[in-house]
Enzyme design. Structure first.
Site, mmCIF file in Angstrom:
data_model
loop_
_atom_site.group_PDB
_atom_site.id
_atom_site.type_symbol
_atom_site.label_atom_id
_atom_site.label_comp_id
_atom_site.label_asym_id
_atom_site.label_seq_id
_atom_site.Cartn_x
_atom_site.Cartn_y
_atom_site.Cartn_z
ATOM 1 C CB THR A 1 39.135 40.543 37.476
ATOM 2 O OG1 THR A 1 39.390 41.893 37.870
ATOM 3 C CG2 THR A 1 40.351 39.680 37.751
ATOM 4 C CG ASP B 1 41.581 45.803 40.306
ATOM 5 O OD1 ASP B 1 41.043 46.337 39.327
ATOM 6 O OD2 ASP B 1 40.951 45.192 41.184
ATOM 7 C CG ASP C 1 42.351 42.655 34.633
ATOM 8 O OD1 ASP C 1 42.984 43.710 34.845
ATOM 9 O OD2 ASP C 1 41.711 42.073 35.528
ATOM 10 C CG HIS C 2 39.896 45.606 34.026
ATOM 11 N ND1 HIS C 2 40.246 46.450 35.049
ATOM 12 C CD2 HIS C 2 39.767 44.382 34.593
ATOM 13 C CE1 HIS C 2 40.296 45.773 36.176
ATOM 14 N NE2 HIS C 2 40.025 44.496 35.934
ATOM 15 C CG ASP D 1 43.213 42.823 38.368
ATOM 16 O OD1 ASP D 1 42.482 43.770 38.017
ATOM 17 O OD2 ASP D 1 42.792 41.665 38.511
ATOM 18 C CG HIS E 1 37.374 47.182 36.441
ATOM 19 N ND1 HIS E 1 36.995 45.869 36.277
ATOM 20 C CD2 HIS E 1 37.990 47.235 37.654
ATOM 21 C CE1 HIS E 1 37.396 45.161 37.321
ATOM 22 N NE2 HIS E 1 37.994 45.965 38.188
ATOM 23 C CG HIS F 1 38.240 48.428 42.690
ATOM 24 N ND1 HIS F 1 37.200 48.632 41.826
ATOM 25 C CD2 HIS F 1 38.878 47.316 42.245
ATOM 26 C CE1 HIS F 1 37.203 47.693 40.894
ATOM 27 N NE2 HIS F 1 38.224 46.881 41.126
ATOM 28 C CE1 TYR G 1 44.965 35.844 43.629
ATOM 29 C CE2 TYR G 1 43.284 36.196 45.292
ATOM 30 C CZ TYR G 1 44.273 36.691 44.467
ATOM 31 O OH TYR G 1 44.591 38.025 44.487
HETATM 32 P P1 AMP Z 1 37.812 42.742 40.522
HETATM 33 O O1 AMP Z 1 36.836 42.509 41.643
HETATM 34 O O2 AMP Z 1 37.203 42.550 39.163
HETATM 35 O O3 AMP Z 1 38.491 44.030 40.667
HETATM 36 O O4 AMP Z 1 38.914 41.590 40.617
HETATM 37 C C1 AMP Z 1 40.142 41.722 41.287
HETATM 38 C C2 AMP Z 1 40.202 40.749 42.417
HETATM 39 O O5 AMP Z 1 40.050 39.421 41.948
HETATM 40 C C3 AMP Z 1 41.526 40.681 43.124
HETATM 41 O O6 AMP Z 1 41.689 41.713 44.048
HETATM 42 C C4 AMP Z 1 41.470 39.315 43.796
HETATM 43 O O7 AMP Z 1 40.872 39.430 45.064
HETATM 44 C C5 AMP Z 1 40.554 38.522 42.907
HETATM 45 N N1 AMP Z 1 41.283 37.467 42.202
HETATM 46 C C6 AMP Z 1 42.225 37.615 41.265
HETATM 47 N N2 AMP Z 1 42.684 36.426 40.823
HETATM 48 C C7 AMP Z 1 42.004 35.497 41.505
HETATM 49 C C8 AMP Z 1 42.021 34.077 41.497
HETATM 50 N N3 AMP Z 1 42.828 33.379 40.705
HETATM 51 N N4 AMP Z 1 41.151 33.444 42.334
HETATM 52 C C9 AMP Z 1 40.315 34.139 43.141
HETATM 53 N N5 AMP Z 1 40.260 35.488 43.188
HETATM 54 C C10 AMP Z 1 41.106 36.162 42.396
HETATM 55 ZN ZN ZN Z 2 40.886 43.137 37.104
HETATM 56 ZN ZN ZN Z 3 39.035 45.489 39.868
#
Ligand code: AMP
Ligand code: ZN
Ligand code: ZN
Length: 413
Positions: A79, A200, A247-248, A43, A351, A204, A164
């Site tokens: 994500t 990731d 993913d990004h 990620d 992102h 952040h 998860y």
């Molecule tokens: P973002 O908030 O867009 O940076 O997304 C990254 C976060 O998504 C990760 O740190 C995880 O906590 C969460 N994540 C990733 N995959 C899953 C999943 N399959 N189910 C629930 N949360 C997830």
């Molecule tokens: Zn992501």
């Molecule tokens: Zn993120």
């Protein structure tokens, strides 16, 4: 007698040679028995992370395989929308996972990636993920995490999947996936996914240019090395097609680059479905034009669009979950409100921006019998990965927005 024995030996030998030549000499796989495919997501991983760090395992993976100059994510560069596009080959307007968290006014329910109920409920997830396409066609799929892998589609789910839990050690994820792929193991999976989040998270918390991110990248390189060792132990090193994706990307934020939304519009007139860097705004019905006009008049450090006027390239108009007004912050800007900003400031890395902002571009490399070796090819959009995986697995793809033609450049001819 002896001559007869020799003759039958020669016939057996000829038969054997004949059978082995049925195997495709380029891909090393037979028509009926493709190599397993593994999709790995790291990620929030940027190409430059590898360029600026000592990453011997990434370097080896790339030199033995093929890399894209960069991977173009889908909009918005969050994500869940992106993992779901990688899995289904659909743009966001065609799969409906419009962000990590959003409200659906028809279902009268909130989807949130932190809430396990939503994960299991297939009503949220439009389209068909590659692991379900594979299972429906007699293959065995396994997931050690992927957004959407907890849900069932037409009653079908992967043979193995895991709820998860970000605290499950990365080495456990690797050990499990390799055991499930083991050609003499209990599962003998044809398709698998693996997911790592810590690069990731570090991006952040400290920003993409931080030493903390570099540490995470080196840690990830070590994990990739560990994974390759485990593959070797089960004899899969040269008999598996691995797609390494993200993913990004990630962009640096600062407190002098903020858009304070409640200083532009009255928040009582709207529901904010998602805040930043793409504010998804659902105004009270009679207020749509007034709010849009106000945002348009103050359009500085962001672009604002009515949903139906969003440029086609975003593929982000044609879904009922997408609200009427979409406001996209310029790169590095944060959309917030005064109170939240005073309390929490901004996070150093973010992102979600326009998917053609170079900071959002991300990583794709692949290695295995089907892929070119030692090549770097041009950029590719993430929606084409589904078609690529269906091709590698020799299964019929479900309807999707991708095209195999766009990924042929990565394959051995
Ligand atoms: P973002 O908030 O867009 O940076 O997304 C990254 C976060 O998504 C990760 O740190 C995880 O906590 C969460 N994540 C990733 N995959 C899953 C999943 N399959 N189910 C629930 N949360 C997830
Ligand atoms: Zn992501
Ligand atoms: Zn993120």
């Amino acid at each position: 007698m002896i001559r007869e024995k020799y003759l039958s030996l020669i016939i057996i030998l000829l038969l054997f040679i004949g059978l082995s030549s049925c195997a495709d000499s380029d891909t090393g796989e037979t028509e009926n028995d493709p190599n397993p495919v593994l999709l790995i997501s790291i990620d929030g991983f940027m190409n430059e992370y590898i360029e600026r760090n000592e990453t011997p395992n990434f370097d080896q993976f790339i030199s033995e395989g093929v890399q894209a100059e960069y991977l173009i994510p889908v909009f918005p560069t969050k994500t869940f929308p992106n993992h779901w596009s990688l899995a289904t080959g659909l743009y966001v307007e065609n799969h409906g996972i419009i962000s990590n968290s959003f409200y659906d006014y028809e279902l009268d329910a909130r989807f949130s990636y932190g809430a396990p109920d939503g994960q299991h409920d297939s009503r949220w997830w439009g389209g068909e993920p590659i692991w379900v396409t594979a299972e429906k066609q007699g293959k065995t799929s396994v997931n050690f995490f992927w957004p959407g892998s907890e849900a069932t589609f037409d009653g079908v789910q992967s043979t193995k999947w895991v709820d998860y839990d970000g605290s499950i050690p990365d080495s456990t994820r690797i050990d499990s996936i390799v055991a499930w792929l083991d050609p003499v193991g209990d599962i003998q999976a044809d398709f698998g996914t693996l997911y790592f989040s810590f690069v990731d998270s570090r991006g952040h918390s400290y920003g993409p240019d931080s030493p903390e991110v570099d540490e995470a990248v080196i840690e990830m390189d070590g994990l990739l090395g560990y994974f390759m060792e485990k593959l070797e132990e089960v004899g899969l090193t040269d008999n598996i097609n691995i797609l390494l994706v993200s993913d990004h990307g990630m962009s640096a934020q600062s407190e002098d680059k903020v858009i304070i939304l409640d200083e532009i519009i009255n928040l009582d007139d709207v529901d904010i479905i998602d805040w930043t860097p793409v504010a998804m705004i659902r105004p009270d019905e009679e207020k749509t034009n007034e709010i849009y006009n106000t945002l348009k008049e103050n359009e500085e450090n962001y672009r604002v669009y009515l949903r139906d006027e969003l440029p086609e390239r975003f593929h982000f108009s044609n879904h009922y979950r997408i609200p009427e007004i979409i406001m996209i912050a310029d790169n590095q800007f944060t959309i917030t409100n005064r109170e939240y900003f005073e309390e929490r400031g901004v996070v150093p890395g973010m992102h979600g921006f326009d998917n053609m902002v170079p900071d959002m571009f991300t990583f794709f490399a692949a290695k295995g019998p089907a892929f070119k070796s030692g090549a770097v090819e041009g950029p590719v959009e993430s929606v084409h990965m589904y078609e690529l995986m269906a091709y590698l697995l020799q299964i019929e793809p479900a309807e999707n927005d991708g095209s195999l033609d766009e990924v042929l450049k990565f394959l051995k001819q």
